[in-house]
Design a protein around this motif. Structure first.
Motif, PDB file in Angstrom:
ATOM      1  N   LEU A 182       4.313  17.314  -2.117  1.00  0.00           N
ATOM      2  CA  LEU A 182       4.850  16.327  -3.057  1.00  0.00           C
ATOM      3  C   LEU A 182       3.916  15.148  -3.275  1.00  0.00           C
ATOM      4  N   CYS A 183       2.640  15.317  -2.993  1.00  0.00           N
ATOM      5  CA  CYS A 183       1.672  14.245  -3.249  1.00  0.00           C
ATOM      6  C   CYS A 183       1.031  14.449  -4.615  1.00  0.00           C
ATOM      7  N   TRP A 184       0.831  13.350  -5.318  1.00  0.00           N
ATOM      8  CA  TRP A 184       0.189  13.446  -6.624  1.00  0.00           C
ATOM      9  C   TRP A 184      -1.144  12.706  -6.574  1.00  0.00           C
ATOM     10  N   GLY A 201      -3.189   5.293  -2.321  1.00  0.00           N
ATOM     11  CA  GLY A 201      -3.451   4.436  -3.457  1.00  0.00           C
ATOM     12  C   GLY A 201      -2.191   4.183  -4.255  1.00  0.00           C
ATOM     13  N   PRO A 202      -2.302   3.429  -5.361  1.00  0.00           N
ATOM     14  CA  PRO A 202      -1.136   3.104  -6.183  1.00  0.00           C
ATOM     15  C   PRO A 202      -0.393   4.357  -6.628  1.00  0.00           C
ATOM     16  N   ALA A 203       0.928   4.323  -6.509  1.00  0.00           N
ATOM     17  CA  ALA A 203       1.835   5.410  -6.909  1.00  0.00           C
ATOM     18  C   ALA A 203       1.755   6.634  -6.007  1.00  0.00           C
ATOM     19  N   ALA A 204       0.968   6.561  -4.944  1.00  0.00           N
ATOM     20  CA  ALA A 204       0.873   7.721  -4.046  1.00  0.00           C
ATOM     21  C   ALA A 204       2.214   8.048  -3.411  1.00  0.00           C
ATOM     22  N   LYS A 241       0.846  -1.192   0.000  1.00  0.00           N
ATOM     23  CA  LYS A 241       0.000   0.000   0.000  1.00  0.00           C
ATOM     24  C   LYS A 241       0.878   1.237   0.000  1.00  0.00           C
ATOM     25  N   GLU A 242       0.302   2.343  -0.546  1.00  0.00           N
ATOM     26  CA  GLU A 242       1.045   3.590  -0.620  1.00  0.00           C
ATOM     27  C   GLU A 242       0.187   4.754  -0.148  1.00  0.00           C
ATOM     28  N   ALA A 243       0.839   5.746   0.426  1.00  0.00           N
ATOM     29  CA  ALA A 243       0.165   6.960   0.861  1.00  0.00           C
ATOM     30  C   ALA A 243       1.162   8.107   0.846  1.00  0.00           C
ATOM     31  N   CYS A 244       0.643   9.316   0.844  1.00  0.00           N
ATOM     32  CA  CYS A 244       1.490  10.501   0.849  1.00  0.00           C
ATOM     33  C   CYS A 244       0.895  11.542   1.795  1.00  0.00           C
ATOM     34  N   LEU A 302       4.699  -1.106   3.409  1.00  0.00           N
ATOM     35  CA  LEU A 302       3.761   0.008   3.376  1.00  0.00           C
ATOM     36  C   LEU A 302       4.598   1.266   3.183  1.00  0.00           C
ATOM     37  N   ALA A 303       4.423   1.944   2.060  1.00  0.00           N
ATOM     38  CA  ALA A 303       5.254   3.103   1.748  1.00  0.00           C
ATOM     39  C   ALA A 303       4.475   4.391   1.968  1.00  0.00           C
TER      40      ALA A 303
END
Length: 614
Positions: free
Chosen positions: A202-204, A212-215, A186-189, A264-265
């Protein structure tokens, strides 16, 4: 601190199959809006004015204003976000604050910039629990390790961290890197938890918070909008993640510590374009307490949903203290994770101080890790230490993944921390859920001692910790006599049916070492297969009168359950406090008979301080 990490080709091979780790060095706070220390102890259920951290007061006096995190009193247990935001904005408006940023956290928090008048107004509000600094933390990197910590021996027994997760709070992780492919669960920013100017989230795609994916793609907004000014520090999180759990790389980066674990990133950094704070035209990276608390809360929710997170890795820091910093604003969120069985691992920092480490590593409930040069067995001069440091792990010339499918060689305490985070995943795969306190003791007592800055710190040896079944036993009796204590009990080590050595200490001083080999059929019945010869008995003499604490430890037979190893440190099995009698001699004159020119007497006399005749 100048960025000095160097990306190198795999031809610069290191000894050992190593997952390289990038080091996160905490640098001193440079912004007056981000005091480096922590808040004073507070009680949210207080009567009267809100608790204001001394650092906030000092910053307002020095600069006229400062940025803070405001913690509001909790109202309804399930207050809707819209209602919470409206309430926070109303309170801020009444205090004369035009802009305030409510945070998506379990506790009702918001970021605001305050001056003297607005701070005084908030302090007097019944709606405010406490006001804390919103400190600025940074990354900085300096220019072999899995074999040194014993990982290959674990892998040979199919112990890879499978089924465990490691949370990486950093600059983001390249999920497409072959070393990490399929491992990012899982990813979050969380970015821009601050009101400072010249900051860029720096969140997209929304710049401040994404899941979500690539977060957690490394420095996503910089990659998209400003490709000519991407700080090398954007590679940091991918390097750290590879050390903890990379898999399938070419030599020398063939594997991380826990190649079977998932990640978990969380990208928690913000781009800072202030030349005053960064010292140049290229943006630097910073993370704020507000974003770190939000990320820790995200991990908390993930653990509630699926309780298999072995560690949270925080290779970042700022400020710091000479001892434990338990008034730190991050501690409540870290303690909440600890209550769910999640250990937070922090890098000690790279400034070279031998009397202080950075936050959050200085928090007593964080496993603080310094760097070790595993080739020389020494601590590099830049690795910070203090009484709050817990472990040392490899942190010099570590090869690991960096974005774009490449590998780089970095050094620093940022690299050392993920060695420990990966080790915790191996430990929980074998032992199941353990409390952070038990995990810390297992790792500490199985390491080799290394001296640095006048202190001795154990190194990480996960092979020994995995095979370390703690010594167990009991102090069944402790009776004081004249100048002595007689004690008895039992002890055994679950790694072996053989009799173990027992150490007896009185008031902290080692007095005797005996073998626990006396008959104890009750112990044999309770532990089938271990035999009944596990009793011990001892008498300690030469004691002065008064209260005395007797403590008994069993010497661990480390490693024999899973791996061959050497004996570990003593495992405490019990203490008793008894009072050794003392005072003046006493007795009785039982008879006195007169005769011609003589008197014949009889009786008895005892001196409580000795068993000898008096």
């Amino acid at each position: 601190m100048e960025l000095r990490s160097t990306t190198q080709l795999l031809s610069r091979a290191l000894l050992l199959a190593v997952v390289c780790t990038a080091v996160l060095v905490a640098v001193p706070e440079t912004s007056p809006a981000a005091p480096a220390s922590s808040m004073a102890g507070t009680d949210p259920n207080r009567d009267g004015a809100a608790q204001v951290a001394p650092e906030v007061e000092a910053a307002v006096e020095a600069a006229g204003s400062t940025e803070v995190i405001v913690e509001f009193e909790t109202h309804a247990p399930h207050e809707p976000p819209e209602a919470r935001t409206e309430r926070i904005e109303q309170i801020a408006g009444a205090a004369g604050i035009d802009q305030i940023q409510p945070l998506e956290t379990r506790r009702p928090l918001a970021v605001a910039s305050v001056d003297r008048a607005s701070l005084d107004a908030l302090e007097q509000s019944d709606e405010i629990a406490r006001i804390m600094p919103n400190r600025r933390h940074t990354l900085a990197s300096l220019t072999s390790g899995t074999s040194a910590v014993g990982s290959p021996l674990a892998w040979s027994s199919s112990i890879t961290g499978a089924g465990q997760r490691i949370a990486i709070l950093d600059t983001g992780v390249d999920a497409t890197h072959p070393f990490l492919s399929g491992r990012i669960q899982k990813e979050a920013c969380f970015s821009r938890g601050s009101t400072l100017s010249l900051l860029k989230g720096l969140c997209w795609p929304d710049a401040t918070h994404t899941e979500g994916p690539a977060a957690a793609y490394p420095c996503a907004s910089l990659v998209m909008d400003d490709p000519g000014a991407i700080p090398e520090a954007c590679d940091h999180g991918t390097h750290v993640a590879g050390i903890a759990a990379g898999s399938g790389g070419p030599p020398p980066a063939t594997s991380g510590v826990a190649p079977g674990a998932s990640i978990l990133a969380a990208q928690v950094f913000t781009a800072d374009y202030s030349t005053t704070r960064c010292g140049g035209p290229v943006p630097c990276l910073a993370t704020f307490d507000a974003d770190l608390i939000a990320a820790l809360d995200w991990v908390f929710g993930e653990q509630l949903a699926n309780p298999n997170i072995a560690a949270v890795n925080m290779s970042l820091g700022g400020g710091g203290t000479s001892g434990a910093c338990d008034t730190d604003p991050l501690k409540p969120a870290i303690d909440a994770l600890a209550a769910l069985g999640v250990t937070t691992v922090g890098a000690s920092g790279n400034s070279g101080s031998k009397s202080r480490i950075v936050s959050p590593a200085c928090i007593s409930t964080v496993l603080a890790v310094g760097a070790l040069d595993d080739q020389t067995g020494t601590v590099p001069a830049w690795s910070q230490t203090s009484s709050a440091l817990d472990l040392l792990a490899p942190g010099v010339n570590i090869v690991s993944s960096i974005p774009g499918g490449s590998y780089g060689t970095w050094s620093g305490t940022s690299m050392a921390a993920p060695f420990v985070s990966g080790a915790l995943a191996l430990l929980q795969q074998v032992r199941g859920p353990l409390s952070p306190q038990v995990e810390e003791q297992l790792l500490k007592r199985n390491g080799d001692p290394v001296s640095d800055g006048g202190r001795t710190t154990p190194t990480l040896r996960i092979d020994r910790a995995l095979g370390d079944q703690p010594g167990i036993g009991s102090v069944d009796s402790a009776v004081a006599g004249p100048g002595s204590i007689s004690a008895a009990g039992w002890a055994l080590d679950l790694d072996t049916p053989a009799a173990v050595q027992v150490q007896v200490r009185v008031d902290g001083q080692l007095r005797q070492t005996v073998t626990a080999d006396r008959p104890r059929p009750d112990v044999g019945s309770a532990f089938p297969g271990y035999g009944s010869g596990h009793g011990w008995q001892v008498q300690v003499g030469g004691l002065s009168a008064g209260p005395r604490q007797l403590c008994v430890s069993a010497l661990n037979q480390t490693g024999s359950a899973l791996f061959p190893g050497t004996a570990g440190s003593p495992a405490l099995i019990g203490c008793r406090t008894v009072t050794v009698p003392g005072g003046n001699p006493f007795g009785s004159l039982d008879s006195a008979t007169g005769g011609p020119g003589t008197i014949t007497t009889g009786g008895w006399s005892i001196d409580p301080d000795t068993t000898n005749p008096v």
